[in-house]
Design an enzyme around this catalytic site. Structure first.
Site, short mmCIF file in Angstrom:
data_model
loop_
_atom_site.label_atom_id
_atom_site.label_comp_id
_atom_site.label_asym_id
_atom_site.label_seq_id
_atom_site.Cartn_x
_atom_site.Cartn_y
_atom_site.Cartn_z
N GLY A 84 0.81 -1.21 0.00
CA GLY A 84 0.00 0.00 0.00
C GLY A 84 0.85 1.25 0.00
N GLY A 86 2.66 3.76 1.42
CA GLY A 86 3.24 4.01 2.73
C GLY A 86 3.73 5.42 2.93
CE LYS A 107 7.67 7.92 -4.72
NZ LYS A 107 8.25 7.44 -6.00
N GLY A 120 6.96 7.86 6.31
CA GLY A 120 6.10 8.35 5.25
C GLY A 120 6.65 9.56 4.51
NE ARG A 171 3.97 8.42 -8.47
CZ ARG A 171 4.49 7.29 -7.96
NH1 ARG A 171 5.73 6.95 -8.27
NH2 ARG A 171 3.81 6.54 -7.15
NE ARG A 178 1.04 1.26 -6.72
CZ ARG A 178 2.16 1.96 -6.77
NH1 ARG A 178 3.28 1.38 -7.13
NH2 ARG A 178 2.16 3.23 -6.42
CG ASP A 243 5.44 -3.29 -4.90
OD1 ASP A 243 6.10 -4.32 -5.11
OD2 ASP A 243 5.92 -2.28 -4.37
CG ASN A 244 7.79 -0.81 -7.57
OD1 ASN A 244 7.02 -0.20 -6.84
ND2 ASN A 244 8.98 -1.22 -7.15
CG ASP A 253 6.49 3.08 -7.69
OD1 ASP A 253 6.13 4.19 -7.26
OD2 ASP A 253 5.80 2.06 -7.58
#
Length: 469
Positions: A84, A86, A107, A120, A171, A178, A243-244, A253
């Site tokens: 998730g 983060g 981000k 974070g 971003r 994803r 996840d990327n 990413d």
């Protein structure tokens, strides 16, 4: 400040995300603002005073619905059941002047329920790296997330190196869906959520797809196209975890990413890729592996899973040929061949082998080929001369090889040592090299004679890149 939000992901079930606001920062200052992108998105920023507060996370703009998205993923081949956002928050979506829907995300905006004990936050270096590299990729014509703004926070954050200046990147992406977004629901057995996500992904990205398997087919094609585009400019993503891997087919990413200087099929820059899983030449195979994980997830929502598995296997097994065809098309263009045949593969591979043996610079060798001076890039010039004779015989059959090469081979790329020099200067408060890089990289196919095309000296070589989390 007016951002024309039109949010759809936040209308999905609450199990897809967590609603929360960014953590405010002490003293946000605008470091960069992408006016061209803002205009495309229909953003009216005014005098940017309010924009600084928005991009710094201190003010939520009207109609924004900030959420941290849930996903899972395979990291270096090992499945993590919950990842998730983060350190990121999706502010919302806008439909741009070109009719394309895009996410706007902060981000480095503070901790979320998915931070896994992290703060974070992001420090200035990775924020500026992603800004420069993602915009460079856009200028190169490679599908990518983009950078709308970079803001310093006025607060230190702590990493292994000690206290570092904090920053936030804004971003923009066609979405942040994803492979891992599908994985989390599939592995939990949440079939209805998986069906909802699949329907949403089709409607948003591939509206002509007919069901989950056709979605898989289209994502495989998009990823095959993306990875061959990466390779044609010497780009190494560095952390191709599921996840990327974006369903949209965009590069996403930018962590320990890098562009090669000296050509090496086995080149790795990422400090965490100890086994070379995501080396330059390994990227096509990893793209196939990632699509196999997407296939496994999509199958879980179908009644006849055996039939679906058979169809999915056929789709994924077709991907290596797509990658091979895409690689041939793009690398043939780099040597002036507009319509290659399989027989041209050997000619390309012979040149790459010579480059690897000699440590020839990837970008400069191909650019020099456009000008007839590639021989100067090699130490073993007799070996190059033999290849050159074969190459000239082949391209004599082409209508306009010079024009083909000029549009396939950038003159300037975001070289690692320049990125590191830019970050070092920015930490000291000097943004001149950041501005210079962005200006040059906006027109990567122009020959300007800039020193930005120079490979690193031995002392300037960057042996490893870091994720920045």
């Amino acid at each position: 400040m007016h951002i024309p939000f039109d949010n759809t992901y936040a209308a999905l079930p609450d199990s897809f995300y967590t609603r929360l606001e960014p953590t405010s920062v002490k003293d946000p200052k605008l470091l960069a603002y992408n006016e061209d992108l803002a205009e495309l998105l229909g953003i009216e920023a005014g005098d940017l005073t309010e924009a600084v507060q928005v991009f710094g996370g201190n003010k939520i703009p009207q109609s924004a619905e900030p959420i941290a998205q849930l996903y899972a993923g395979h990291q270096f081949g090992n499945y993590n059941p919950q990842l998730g956002d983060g350190r990121a928050l999706l502010l919302g979506e806008v439909v741009g002047r070109d009719g394309i829907r895009r996410d706007i995300q902060l981000k480095g905006s503070g901790p979320t329920p998915y931070s896994r004990m992290g703060d974070g936050r992001a420090w200035l270096g990775p924020v500026l790296r992603e800004y420069v590299v993602s915009e460079a990729m856009h200028a190169l014509g490679i599908p990518t997330t983009r950078a709308l703004a970079a803001v310093s926070t006025g607060e230190p954050i702590w990493r292994e190196q000690g206290a570092l200046p904090g920053a936030i990147l804004t971003r923009v992406a066609q979405s942040h869906l994803r492979v891992g977004t599908f994985q989390v629901f599939a592995h939990r057995g949440e079939t209805e959520n998986l069906k909802t996500l699949t329907k949403y992904a089709i409607e948003r990205h591939y509206p002509d797809a007919e069901g989950p398997m056709d979605l898989l087919r289209k994502v495989c094609a998009a990823q095959a196209d993306l990875v061959t585009r990466w390779m044609a400019v010497g780009f190494i993503h560095g952390v191709m975890n599921t996840d990327n891997c974006a369903i949209s087919g965009e590069t996403i990413d930018y962590g320990p990413c890098a562009f090669m200087d000296a050509f090496n099929q086995n080149q790795v820059f990422s400090s965490i890729d100890q086994q070379g899983r995501y080396a330059f030449g390994a990227q096509p195979g990893i793209a196939v592996w990632n699509m196999a994980q997407l296939a496994t997830s999509l199958i879980q929502q179908l009644e006849d899973r055996d039939a679906a598995a058979e169809e999915a296997t056929e789709i994924v097994h077709a991907m290596p040929q797509m990658l091979e065809d895409g690689w041939l098309k793009r690398f043939a263009a780099k040597i002036g061949i507009a319509d290659p045949s399989k027989d041209d593969t050997a000619l390309i591979e012979e040149l790459l082998a010579l480059m690897q043996t000699d440590g020839a610079d990837f970008a400069n060798t191909f650019r020099a080929l456009c000008k007839g001076s590639a021989r100067d890039q090699f130490a073993n010039r007799e070996a190059y001369d033999a290849w050159d004779e074969s190459w000239k015989n082949r391209v004599s059959q082409e209508a306009n090889p010079e024009a083909v090469m000029q549009t396939a081979n950038p003159a300037v790329i975001p070289r690692n040592h320049r990125i590191e020099q830019m970050i070092e200067a920015a930490v000291s408060g000097d943004m001149a090299l950041f501005e210079r890089l962005n200006t040059a990289l906006a027109n990567p196919f122009e020959d300007t004679g800039s020193d930005l095309t120079r490979p690193p000296t031995h002392q300037e070589i960057v042996p490893a890149t870091f994720c920045g989390t």
